[in-house]
Write an enzyme that holds these catalytic residues in place. Structure first.
Site, PDB file in Angstrom:
ATOM      1  N   ILE A 130       0.837  -1.200   0.000  1.00  0.00           N
ATOM      2  CA  ILE A 130       0.000   0.000   0.000  1.00  0.00           C
ATOM      3  C   ILE A 130       0.877   1.257   0.000  1.00  0.00           C
ATOM      4  CG2 ILE A 130      -1.745   1.291   1.306  1.00  0.00           C
ATOM      5  CD1 ILE A 130      -2.866  -1.419   2.270  1.00  0.00           C
ATOM      6  N   ASP A 174      11.225   2.527   5.832  1.00  0.00           N
ATOM      7  CA  ASP A 174      10.848   1.104   5.790  1.00  0.00           C
ATOM      8  C   ASP A 174      12.062   0.263   6.171  1.00  0.00           C
ATOM      9  OD1 ASP A 174       8.368  -0.463   3.921  1.00  0.00           O
ATOM     10  OD2 ASP A 174      10.051  -1.627   4.715  1.00  0.00           O
ATOM     11  N   SER A 226       2.436  -7.030   8.940  1.00  0.00           N
ATOM     12  CA  SER A 226       1.133  -7.073   8.256  1.00  0.00           C
ATOM     13  C   SER A 226       0.612  -8.493   8.123  1.00  0.00           C
ATOM     14  CB  SER A 226       1.265  -6.444   6.864  1.00  0.00           C
ATOM     15  OG  SER A 226       2.154  -7.218   6.067  1.00  0.00           O
ATOM     16  N   TYR A 250      -2.428  -9.827  15.759  1.00  0.00           N
ATOM     17  CA  TYR A 250      -2.378  -8.745  14.773  1.00  0.00           C
ATOM     18  C   TYR A 250      -3.626  -7.857  14.907  1.00  0.00           C
ATOM     19  CZ  TYR A 250      -3.010  -6.537  10.206  1.00  0.00           C
ATOM     20  OH  TYR A 250      -3.260  -5.635   9.200  1.00  0.00           O
ATOM     21  N   ASN A 298     -10.066  -6.439   2.620  1.00  0.00           N
ATOM     22  CA  ASN A 298      -9.066  -7.226   1.861  1.00  0.00           C
ATOM     23  C   ASN A 298      -8.599  -6.463   0.630  1.00  0.00           C
ATOM     24  OD1 ASN A 298     -10.384  -9.335   3.551  1.00  0.00           O
ATOM     25  ND2 ASN A 298      -8.941 -10.616   2.443  1.00  0.00           N
ATOM     26  N   LYS A 311       4.553  -9.649  -1.129  1.00  0.00           N
ATOM     27  CA  LYS A 311       4.042 -10.133   0.158  1.00  0.00           C
ATOM     28  C   LYS A 311       3.971 -11.665   0.152  1.00  0.00           C
ATOM     29  CE  LYS A 311       0.716  -7.976   2.253  1.00  0.00           C
ATOM     30  NZ  LYS A 311      -0.614  -7.379   2.518  1.00  0.00           N
ATOM     31  N   GLY A 321     -16.509 -25.102   0.475  1.00  0.00           N
ATOM     32  CA  GLY A 321     -17.527 -24.103   0.841  1.00  0.00           C
ATOM     33  C   GLY A 321     -17.139 -22.690   0.445  1.00  0.00           C
ATOM     34  N   TYR A 328     -11.061 -18.288  11.422  1.00  0.00           N
ATOM     35  CA  TYR A 328     -11.103 -17.842  10.032  1.00  0.00           C
ATOM     36  C   TYR A 328     -12.330 -16.958   9.824  1.00  0.00           C
ATOM     37  CZ  TYR A 328     -10.294 -18.135   5.034  1.00  0.00           C
ATOM     38  OH  TYR A 328     -10.008 -17.826   3.731  1.00  0.00           O
TER      39      TYR A 328
END
Ligand SMILES: NC(=O)c1ccc[n+]([C@@H]2O[C@H](COP(=O)([O-])OP(=O)(O)OC[C@H]3O[C@@H](n4cnc5c(N)ncnc54)[C@H](O)[C@@H]3O)[C@@H](O)[C@H]2O)c1
Length: 334
Positions: free
Chosen positions: A22, A43, A101, A160, A190, A199, A224, A291
């Protein structure tokens, strides 16, 4: 596309996490649209150290910044001497994205130090410079809370998500004590789009499934998956939110998603149309206990207070992403 009337030329802009997904997109938004802006990326970049889950400790990559013309400071949020290099500037805007992240890291100490402790330091820099600060929070603050996820109904279920929830509370307190400052937290859902490749396994399923399909392999989905819904948001709409957050009607934490949940099967179907394939899907059991089965951002307060207006459907976002997905197919992560 330009997202505000604000002239960022001659402004000094700090982007922490600017070598990541991002942050690097934001750096190029400013560089391309405001050639006289002073852009500073802070960074840690990637090293070879791994967490126990086998993923890298940081995902910043120089390839996200090829052609970047601003200043780069390679530094660790946890290191005071590195942070003190930022005192050489006076920032008008701080976009704080640097963080662990990876939502599946178990090293709580490391997550809390990196994501939470350093936030106090970044807020102090913003206060010293009187800069507007826009920081990255996350939909992980909601854990398995029912949809639509709404500010005030958080229930993080991993370290997180907890760290981001703590950042929101720290920002709230700081904002109350410093009412003239602009402090905005954006809870991204997301995010997918260009510059996420590095990533690796934590990149979006859009690029991971795209590469499985380009390999000629059956796309692999949890059983599913037609019912596992997520609010997928394109990086362009995230940039829009960041820019609009520079002039909020009021400080606060805002959800940044589309408001429309889609399934992982939808992603696969759209990719197959765009890549002109008709592969059978291989379903396998979901190994994760904690999840998120359904996310859908309640974006009403972002619409009202940031004038946020997500524009890009999953179909449009994937279509425009296909050239980069093809370009990076099979490329090394090094
Ligand atoms: N991508 C998403 O879907 C998503 C969703 C919700 C929230 N977020 C948040 O948005 C922000 C940006 O995410 P991203 O997807 O670009 O991830 P990313 O991993 O690509 O970017 C994070 C950057 O922070 C840097 N970093 C990590 N530890 C550091 C440290 N100790 N010191 C300095 N830099 C460090 C990394 O090198 C990396 O470049 C993060 O705060 C993340 O938690 C992202």
């Amino acid at each position: 596309m330009i997202y505000s009337n604000e002239d960022f030329n001659k402004k000094t802009i700090l982007i922490t996490g600017g070598a990541g997904f991002i942050g690097s997109n934001l750096a190029f938004y400013f560089q391309n649209n405001y050639p006289n802006a002073k852009i500073v990326v802070f960074d840690i970049f990637r090293s070879e150290t791994l967490f126990s889950n086998g993923n890298l400790k940081s995902f910043g990559h120089y390839k996200n910044l090829i052609d970047f013309k601003g200043d780069i400071i390679c530094g660790d949020l946890n290191n005071e001497a590195d942070l003190s290099r930022l005192f050489n500037y006076k920032f008008d805007y701080i976009f704080h994205q640097a963080a662990i992240s990876d939502t599946r890291v178990d090293d709580q100490k490391n997550i809390m130090q990196t994501n939470v402790n350093s936030f106090y330091d970044i807020l102090e820099i913003a206060k010293k410079d009187n800069s507007a600060i826009i920081y990255a929070s996350s939909a992980a603050t909601y854990g398995n809370s029912p949809s639509p996820q709404t500010i005030g109904k958080e229930s993080p279920n991993n370290a997180y998500g907890f760290s981001k929830y703590m950042m929101d509370q720290i920002a709230y307190d700081f904002s109350k004590k410093n009412q003239k400052m602009t402090i905005v937290g954006l809870r991204f859902f997301n995010v997918y789009g260009p510059r996420e490749y590095y990533k690796e396994k934590t990149s979006s399923m859009v690029i991971q499934l795209g590469h499985q399909i380009l390999d000629g392999k059956k796309p692999r989905l949890f059983k599913g998956s037609n019912k596992i819904m997520r609010d997928f948001i394109n990086i362009e709409d995230v940039i829009q939110a960041k820019i609009k957050a520079c002039k909020p009607k009021k400080n606060g934490t805002y959800n940044i998603g589309t408001g429309t949940p889609r399934s992982f099967l939808d992603i696969t179907d759209i990719l197959q149309i765009e890549l002109n394939t008709n592969l059978n899907i291989e379903y396998f059991a979901n190994p994760y206990k904690n999840y998120q089965m359904h996310t859908q951002a309640n974006i009403s307060s972002a619409i009202e207070n940031l004038d946020f207006n997500p524009r890009i459907s999953l179909e449009q976002g994937i279509k425009s992403y296909i050239p980069e997905i093809k370009l990076l197919h099979g490329k090394s992560f090094a």
